[in-house]
Design a protein around this motif. Structure first.
Motif, mmCIF file in Angstrom:
data_model
loop_
_atom_site.group_PDB
_atom_site.id
_atom_site.type_symbol
_atom_site.label_atom_id
_atom_site.label_comp_id
_atom_site.label_asym_id
_atom_site.label_seq_id
_atom_site.Cartn_x
_atom_site.Cartn_y
_atom_site.Cartn_z
ATOM 1 N N THR A 80 49.915 30.820 36.120
ATOM 2 C CA THR A 80 49.833 32.122 35.465
ATOM 3 C C THR A 80 48.403 32.620 35.276
ATOM 4 N N VAL A 81 47.430 32.008 35.919
ATOM 5 C CA VAL A 81 46.035 32.422 35.789
ATOM 6 C C VAL A 81 45.779 33.630 36.693
ATOM 7 N N ARG A 82 45.169 34.668 36.139
ATOM 8 C CA ARG A 82 44.947 35.917 36.875
ATOM 9 C C ARG A 82 44.291 35.684 38.223
ATOM 10 N N ASP A 83 43.191 34.972 38.252
ATOM 11 C CA ASP A 83 42.443 34.816 39.494
ATOM 12 C C ASP A 83 43.219 34.024 40.536
ATOM 13 N N SER A 84 44.013 33.059 40.093
ATOM 14 C CA SER A 84 44.822 32.275 41.024
ATOM 15 C C SER A 84 45.899 33.156 41.662
ATOM 16 N N ILE A 85 46.559 33.972 40.852
ATOM 17 C CA ILE A 85 47.597 34.884 41.365
ATOM 18 C C ILE A 85 46.975 35.883 42.331
ATOM 19 N N LEU A 86 45.862 36.473 41.919
ATOM 20 C CA LEU A 86 45.222 37.506 42.733
ATOM 21 C C LEU A 86 44.732 36.933 44.070
ATOM 22 N N ALA A 87 44.165 35.724 44.038
ATOM 23 C CA ALA A 87 43.678 35.121 45.278
ATOM 24 C C ALA A 87 44.824 34.857 46.249
ATOM 25 N N ALA A 88 45.931 34.320 45.743
ATOM 26 C CA ALA A 88 47.073 34.026 46.610
ATOM 27 C C ALA A 88 47.685 35.310 47.161
#
Length: 368
Positions: free
Chosen positions: A314-322
């Protein structure tokens, strides 16, 4: 048929209605008497979800109250269902999945002495807090059920490990594939646009305060790209403030809960799915729509094993990167866009109906 040959199907939520509709139709195709009971856990939404399948409820207990806790809903549902079952005395009670209504139906049936058939049995995250209360509900139902309709060999293995007898388990596939295939044949006209569609569904209660701001931040950044449309059905249990960061973005379309045929049309047209829901993981996998699961784990590991889904937490940067990778790298998207049959083959409801038919016939056969 008399009540001795009747099957009572208990439905609380919209996903239950969608997944049990093919079962109801298959039971009726076997010339069995079926009674459909709505608890009202999703007021109106469950009945509306049955509509496209031509199914009307026989009973609606209308149990929901504003601000009602899970404990209070469980208490009221068990009491109301026990009274109904004691009065109608069906031969079997069918429940689906992991909702409060499913658990209440299983408890009430066993208290009244009626066997329980559990559709979509054996899914496990192995963490009672995730998803909550679904993992707890599902594991408790396993202790109460007489028949366990496991959608996959993996869920069958989970039940075996918990000591469920082999003869009580049947691997059927997931009925959501049955429902999906029926709706695919009745899709509305596909949208005409060059912008790719990102479909998001969010509702998990256990981490709303901590996770949702991060997830919404990622969705806002995706919607701001300028080359995608973001579609997000609002969940009735989420407050309007949940979606505030998306309200002003032209590419973000927030809509009320969608009728199932319209939702299937949007899913079939989606380039990418971002979700914390359970059922859409299965539907997207069956259609080969790359999916990002914004949770720490999933009780549906088959979608990850099939390569159609990826857990990104649920981390913003992880979601956005994927999401960025799948939107910008055609090879990465293509590698996940492969329809999987691990979830089911569209014949799950027929298998369930035949097994229940056989159980009813065996019970009615005169003793030797």
């Amino acid at each position: 048929m008399t009540s001795a040959g009747t099957v009572m199907v208990v439905i609380g939520t919209r996903p239950e209605a969608i997944k049990l509709a093919p079962v109801i139709l298959a039971l009726r195709a076997q010339l069995l008497s079926v009674r459909v009971c709505l608890t009202g856990q999703h007021p109106e939404m469950a009945a509306e979800a049955l509509g496209p399948f031509g199914i009307l409820a026989d009973v609606n207990l209308a149990l929901m109250r504003p601000g009602q806790s899970l404990a209070k809903l469980t208490e009221r549902a068990v009491g109301a269902l026990a009274l109904l079952l004691a009065r109608e005395r069906p031969a079997w009670v069918v429940v689906q999945g992991d909702t409060t209504s499913a658990l209440a139906g299983a408890i009430a049936a066993r208290q009244v002495g009626i066997p329980v058939a559990h559709v979509e049995a054996g899914l496990r995250s192995f963490d009672l807090a995730q998803p909550y209360p679904e993992e707890l509900n599902r594991t408790l139902i396993a202790r109460l059920a007489t028949l366990h309709f496991a959608p996959t060999p993996g869920s069958q293995a989970n039940l075996r490990a918990e000591g469920v007898p082999e003869t009580a388990i049947e691997v059927t596939g997931n009925t959501v594939v049955d429902a999906l295939r029926q709706m695919l044949g009745e899709l509305p006209v596909r949208r005409q646009t060059k912008r790719r569609l990102v479909l998001a569904t969010l509702h998990r209660r256990e981490r709303r305060e901590t996770a949702f701001p991060q997830i919404m931040g990622a969705l806002a950044a995706i919607a701001a790209r300028g080359d995608v449309d973001l579609l997000l059905p609002r969940h009735p249990s989420c407050s309007p403030e949940t979606y505030a960061s998306l309200d002003a973005l032209p590419a973000a379309r927030l809509v009320p809960p969608m009728p199932y045929p319209d939702f299937v049309a949007a899913l079939a047209d989606a380039h990418l799915v971002i979700t914390d829901s359970g059922g859409i993981q299965e539907e997207a996998s069956a259609l080969g729509i790359p999916t990002l699961i914004v949770r720490a784990l999933t009780e549906r590991p088959e979608v990850v094993e099939a390569g159609t889904a990826l857990i990104v937490d649920t981390v913003r940067d992880s979601i956005l990167a994927a999401a960025t990778r799948l939107l910008d790298d055609h090879a990465a998207h293509r590698s996940m866009a492969i329809a999987s049959t691990r979830i089911g083959d569209g014949k799950a409801a027929d298998r369930i109906a035949r097994r229940l038919r056989d159980e009813l016939r065996a019970a009615q056969r005169p003793a030797a």
